[in-house]
Enzyme design. Sequence first.
Site, PDB file in Angstrom:
ATOM      1  N   GLU A  45       0.856  -1.177   0.000  1.00 12.40           N
ATOM      2  CA  GLU A  45       0.000   0.000   0.000  1.00 12.40           C
ATOM      3  C   GLU A  45       0.898   1.233   0.000  1.00 12.40           C
ATOM      4  OE1 GLU A  45      -0.589  -2.341   2.511  1.00 12.40           O
ATOM      5  OE2 GLU A  45      -2.397  -3.244   1.692  1.00 12.40           O
ATOM      6  N   TYR A  57       7.738   2.346  -7.426  1.00 13.92           N
ATOM      7  CA  TYR A  57       7.059   1.053  -7.523  1.00 13.92           C
ATOM      8  C   TYR A  57       6.627   0.752  -8.957  1.00 13.92           C
ATOM      9  CZ  TYR A  57       6.947   1.511  -2.445  1.00 13.92           C
ATOM     10  OH  TYR A  57       7.287   1.680  -1.127  1.00 13.92           O
TER      11      TYR A  57
END
Length: 97
Positions: A45, A57
């Site tokens: 998350e 990411y």
Amino acid sequence: MGAGESHLLNLCVRRDVRNRGVGRRMLRLCIERARQAGVEAMFLEVRPSNPRAIALYESEGFVQVGRRKGYYQAEGGREDALVLKLDLSAGRSGGPA
């Protein structure tokens, strides 16, 4: 790690050593360890208000698969979390070298 999945809970880099590739190296190490353990997918998350982390990411192959409403405490209330997933199935490179 468990049940074919890995969940990255925290990846933090001290302010005075940011922008030196430390976070990317730590992330790649986590990905490699998960692969070695036979994990098929890694989840994490991230706050939508953290574009640098999101860019890291995504550059390593993570894609958004969900959103958790009000997941994080934030100044003035709560902040959602973006749920990201990296497919670690056979044949994936895990992102650019």
